[in-house]
Write a protein that holds these residues in place. Structure first.
Motif, PDB file in Angstrom:
ATOM      1  N   VAL A 161       0.859  -1.198   0.204  1.00  0.00           N
ATOM      2  CA  VAL A 161       0.092  -0.017  -0.100  1.00  0.00           C
ATOM      3  C   VAL A 161       0.964   1.158   0.149  1.00  0.00           C
ATOM      4  O   VAL A 161       0.486   2.391  -0.276  1.00  0.00           O
ATOM      5  CB  VAL A 161      -1.070  -0.020   1.227  1.00  0.00           C
ATOM      6  CG1 VAL A 161      -1.839  -1.079   1.216  1.00  0.00           C
ATOM      7  CG2 VAL A 161      -0.304   0.125   2.677  1.00  0.00           C
ATOM      8  N   LEU A 162       2.208   0.944   0.393  1.00  0.00           N
ATOM      9  CA  LEU A 162       3.102   2.300   0.320  1.00  0.00           C
ATOM     10  C   LEU A 162       4.400   1.756   0.108  1.00  0.00           C
ATOM     11  O   LEU A 162       5.055   0.692   0.826  1.00  0.00           O
ATOM     12  CB  LEU A 162       3.076   2.907   1.553  1.00  0.00           C
ATOM     13  CG  LEU A 162       4.226   3.995   1.958  1.00  0.00           C
ATOM     14  CD1 LEU A 162       4.116   5.335   0.992  1.00  0.00           C
ATOM     15  CD2 LEU A 162       4.272   4.562   3.357  1.00  0.00           C
ATOM     16  N   ARG A 220      -9.428   4.977   1.386  1.00  0.00           N
ATOM     17  CA  ARG A 220     -10.088   4.231   2.421  1.00  0.00           C
ATOM     18  C   ARG A 220      -9.387   4.482   3.915  1.00  0.00           C
ATOM     19  O   ARG A 220     -10.043   4.560   4.917  1.00  0.00           O
ATOM     20  CB  ARG A 220      -9.806   2.809   2.206  1.00  0.00           C
ATOM     21  CG  ARG A 220     -10.742   2.172   1.148  1.00  0.00           C
ATOM     22  CD  ARG A 220     -10.752   0.766   1.062  1.00  0.00           C
ATOM     23  NE  ARG A 220      -9.831   0.272   0.592  1.00  0.00           N
ATOM     24  CZ  ARG A 220      -8.698  -0.736   0.840  1.00  0.00           C
ATOM     25  NH1 ARG A 220      -8.904  -1.121   2.121  1.00  0.00           N
ATOM     26  NH2 ARG A 220      -7.702  -0.853  -0.018  1.00  0.00           N
ATOM     27  N   ALA A 221      -8.133   4.946   4.119  1.00  0.00           N
ATOM     28  CA  ALA A 221      -7.624   5.411   5.065  1.00  0.00           C
ATOM     29  C   ALA A 221      -8.000   6.876   5.752  1.00  0.00           C
ATOM     30  O   ALA A 221      -7.484   7.133   6.725  1.00  0.00           O
ATOM     31  CB  ALA A 221      -6.008   5.514   5.229  1.00  0.00           C
ATOM     32  N   GLY A 222      -8.786   7.602   4.760  1.00  0.00           N
ATOM     33  CA  GLY A 222      -9.302   8.805   5.164  1.00  0.00           C
ATOM     34  C   GLY A 222      -8.636  10.138   4.467  1.00  0.00           C
ATOM     35  O   GLY A 222      -8.909  11.011   4.752  1.00  0.00           O
ATOM     36  N   GLY A 223      -7.515   9.750   3.532  1.00  0.00           N
ATOM     37  CA  GLY A 223      -7.013  10.869   2.674  1.00  0.00           C
ATOM     38  C   GLY A 223      -5.872  11.142   3.498  1.00  0.00           C
ATOM     39  O   GLY A 223      -5.508  10.970   4.625  1.00  0.00           O
ATOM     40  N   ILE A 224      -5.209  12.384   2.734  1.00  0.00           N
ATOM     41  CA  ILE A 224      -4.084  13.168   3.526  1.00  0.00           C
ATOM     42  C   ILE A 224      -4.397  13.873   4.578  1.00  0.00           C
ATOM     43  O   ILE A 224      -3.797  14.166   5.524  1.00  0.00           O
ATOM     44  CB  ILE A 224      -3.436  13.748   2.514  1.00  0.00           C
ATOM     45  CG1 ILE A 224      -1.805  13.943   2.550  1.00  0.00           C
ATOM     46  CG2 ILE A 224      -4.034  15.060   2.035  1.00  0.00           C
ATOM     47  CD1 ILE A 224      -0.769  12.685   2.507  1.00  0.00           C
ATOM     48  N   GLU A 225      -5.938  14.027   4.714  1.00  0.00           N
ATOM     49  CA  GLU A 225      -6.271  14.929   6.009  1.00  0.00           C
ATOM     50  C   GLU A 225      -6.021  14.193   7.154  1.00  0.00           C
ATOM     51  O   GLU A 225      -5.847  14.791   8.020  1.00  0.00           O
ATOM     52  CB  GLU A 225      -7.597  15.128   5.564  1.00  0.00           C
ATOM     53  CG  GLU A 225      -8.299  15.698   4.371  1.00  0.00           C
ATOM     54  CD  GLU A 225      -8.472  14.929   3.149  1.00  0.00           C
ATOM     55  OE1 GLU A 225      -9.338  15.472   2.389  1.00  0.00           O
ATOM     56  OE2 GLU A 225      -7.876  13.906   3.164  1.00  0.00           O
ATOM     57  N   VAL A 226      -5.833  12.948   7.202  1.00  0.00           N
ATOM     58  CA  VAL A 226      -5.682  12.223   8.533  1.00  0.00           C
ATOM     59  C   VAL A 226      -4.365  12.473   9.265  1.00  0.00           C
ATOM     60  O   VAL A 226      -4.157  12.337  10.463  1.00  0.00           O
ATOM     61  CB  VAL A 226      -5.667  10.641   8.117  1.00  0.00           C
ATOM     62  CG1 VAL A 226      -7.376  10.378   7.965  1.00  0.00           C
ATOM     63  CG2 VAL A 226      -4.729  10.238   7.663  1.00  0.00           C
ATOM     64  N   ILE A 227      -3.350  13.115   8.564  1.00  0.00           N
ATOM     65  CA  ILE A 227      -2.115  13.680   9.135  1.00  0.00           C
ATOM     66  C   ILE A 227      -1.855  15.157   8.757  1.00  0.00           C
ATOM     67  O   ILE A 227      -0.668  15.502   8.850  1.00  0.00           O
ATOM     68  CB  ILE A 227      -1.011  12.928   8.531  1.00  0.00           C
ATOM     69  CG1 ILE A 227      -0.986  12.915   6.781  1.00  0.00           C
ATOM     70  CG2 ILE A 227      -1.225  11.255   8.716  1.00  0.00           C
ATOM     71  CD1 ILE A 227       0.218  12.489   6.155  1.00  0.00           C
ATOM     72  N   LYS A 239       2.343   5.117   9.199  1.00  0.00           N
ATOM     73  CA  LYS A 239       1.759   4.721  10.318  1.00  0.00           C
ATOM     74  C   LYS A 239       0.268   4.472   9.834  1.00  0.00           C
ATOM     75  O   LYS A 239      -0.415   3.424  10.131  1.00  0.00           O
ATOM     76  CB  LYS A 239       1.919   5.481  11.481  1.00  0.00           C
ATOM     77  CG  LYS A 239       1.259   4.749  12.525  1.00  0.00           C
ATOM     78  CD  LYS A 239       1.352   5.662  13.947  1.00  0.00           C
ATOM     79  CE  LYS A 239       0.841   5.041  15.242  1.00  0.00           C
ATOM     80  NZ  LYS A 239       1.015   5.915  16.308  1.00  0.00           N
ATOM     81  N   ALA A 240      -0.171   5.313   9.281  1.00  0.00           N
ATOM     82  CA  ALA A 240      -1.656   5.503   8.921  1.00  0.00           C
ATOM     83  C   ALA A 240      -1.922   4.271   7.899  1.00  0.00           C
ATOM     84  O   ALA A 240      -3.114   3.676   7.912  1.00  0.00           O
ATOM     85  CB  ALA A 240      -2.131   6.715   8.257  1.00  0.00           C
ATOM     86  N   LEU A 241      -1.070   4.222   6.936  1.00  0.00           N
ATOM     87  CA  LEU A 241      -1.249   3.181   5.874  1.00  0.00           C
ATOM     88  C   LEU A 241      -1.240   1.668   6.019  1.00  0.00           C
ATOM     89  O   LEU A 241      -1.691   0.774   5.581  1.00  0.00           O
ATOM     90  CB  LEU A 241      -0.459   3.385   4.627  1.00  0.00           C
ATOM     91  CG  LEU A 241      -1.141   4.804   3.837  1.00  0.00           C
ATOM     92  CD1 LEU A 241      -0.139   5.220   2.802  1.00  0.00           C
ATOM     93  CD2 LEU A 241      -2.352   4.795   3.586  1.00  0.00           C
TER      94      LEU A 241
END
Length: 380
Positions: A161-162, A220-227, A239-241
């Protein structure tokens, strides 16, 4: 005295034998290139703030990629005042794969780079055929023609995923010789790449200069907004991915930074920007880090020079272990093995930079980068 010397020895035996063999620099992008039956769509997103000196080479290298699938580049002009966007357009030479997006005003709670990345990602995803992967790369990064193909093939074969590369930093000046390999060494010590690449491990990290991200998983992880408020955004994204699938981080010589650090003051600015953020702005973690660095890096040479008897022997042996551990990183940067014995002095420099980072934060200047102060923006 001998107790301190023994503690330092135990620390280095742990680092050498039980911390993922980070020091061997074994995680590389040297796998044989793979051919895919169908190459996925990829869009590069490049945030740029006053990058006139680097952007032409960076954009040129992206548009020269030998990539068989659909490929596009989005440059985000992050309030540049030096003609960055125009230089990029000239480098593209009317290549329709380049799109330039002008950043809108920075909202509260966002760091500048992440807000620029969000706008670039949004622009890329509104294409008629949205990309399957997003290559998040910096404006000072130059890519070899085959680098994107190799990244995508690796991501597809391992279902990552990354997929991130620790780009090879410029290492030409004396200040760079004395600081850059150690920066890579310390990063690998903090985030051992073999642990990062193990799905069962909780350790997650990435290198922001070159990150290939699954667009669907990012959504699905919430986009770049989550960080959005993260100063150390690459590791926060990792960490998020990693909660959604395997990630991979390795060293490379195919992707490199052309940003110069001609003087120690330039190195200091790079480190001071985020060192205290790494410690979560905690005075207790700062105190523990300084104490740990003193024991790990300064006690061995001190005992080797000023100790006697068994204490001196342990100090010399530990100093040699330290120098040995540094050798693979020095070979990566083609520097003399003798730099290994300078690691204590280099570590002292980084310790002072970390203290300066905390001082700048207290002064309200934490996270300063090209006119923006960004430390702890989520609290503002």
């Amino acid at each position: 005295m001998i107790v301190l010397a023994l503690i330092a020895l135990v620390v280095w035996l742990y680092l050498l034998l039980a911390r993922g063999a980070f020091w061997r620099c074994s995680e590389r992008d040297d796998l044989a290139p793979l051919e895919l039956p169908l190459w996925p769509r990829v869009a590069a997103v490049v945030p740029a703030r006053n990058e006139a000196d680097c952007i032409g080479d960076s954009i040129g290298s992206l548009l020269r990629q030998d990539y068989a699938g659909r490929w596009a580049v989005v440059l985000v002009d992050d309030d540049c005042a030096d003609g960055t966007a125009e230089i990029a357009r000239n480098a593209a030479n009317a290549d329709g794969r380049l799109r330039v997006v002008r950043s809108r005003g920075l909202p509260a709670g966002w760091t500048g780079k992440l807000w620029a990345l969000k706008q670039g990602i949004d622009a890329a995803m509104t294409a008629q055929e949205p990309p399957d992967y997003l290559l998040l790369t910096d404006a000072d990064i130059v890519h070899a023609p085959e680098s994107v193909s190799r990244l995508v093939a690796h991501a597809e074969s391992k279902r990552l995923v990354l997929t991130s590369l620790m780009v090879k930093l410029r290492c030409e000046s004396f200040a760079e010789h004395a600081s850059i390999p150690a920066f890579i060494f310390f990063f690998q010590m903090l985030y051992p790449f073999p642990w990062v690449n193990r799905p069962q491990s909780a350790v997650a990290a990435a290198a922001g200069g070159c990150m290939l991200v699954s667009a669907d998983v990012l959504r699905r992880a919430g986009g770049i907004e989550v960080i959005r408020g993260a100063l150390i955004d690459d590791c926060a994204l990792a960490k998020a991915l990693k909660a959604h699938g395997p990630i991979w981080l390795g060293l490379t010589e195919r992707v490199r930074s052309i940003r110069p650090y001609p003087a120690f003051a330039d190195i200091r600015r790079m480190v001071v920007r985020s060192a205290y953020a790494q410690l979560r702005y905690s005075p207790l973690l700062l105190l523990g880090t300084v104490a740990g660095m003193v024991v790990t890096y300064l006690v061995p040479p001190f005992m080797a020079i000023f100790g006697s008897g068994a204490t001196r022997v342990i100090g010399i042996g530990t100093w040699v272990l330290m120098a040995v551990a540094f050798q693979p990183t020095l070979r990566l940067y083609r520097l003399s093995p003798l730099w290994g014995f300078a690691l204590p002095a280099i570590a002292l420099q980084y310790m002072l930079f970390t203290l300066d980072s905390a001082y700048q934060y207290v002064r309200g200047r934490g996270g300063a980068w090209k006119g923006r102060v960004q430390a702890n923006v989520s609290e503002r």
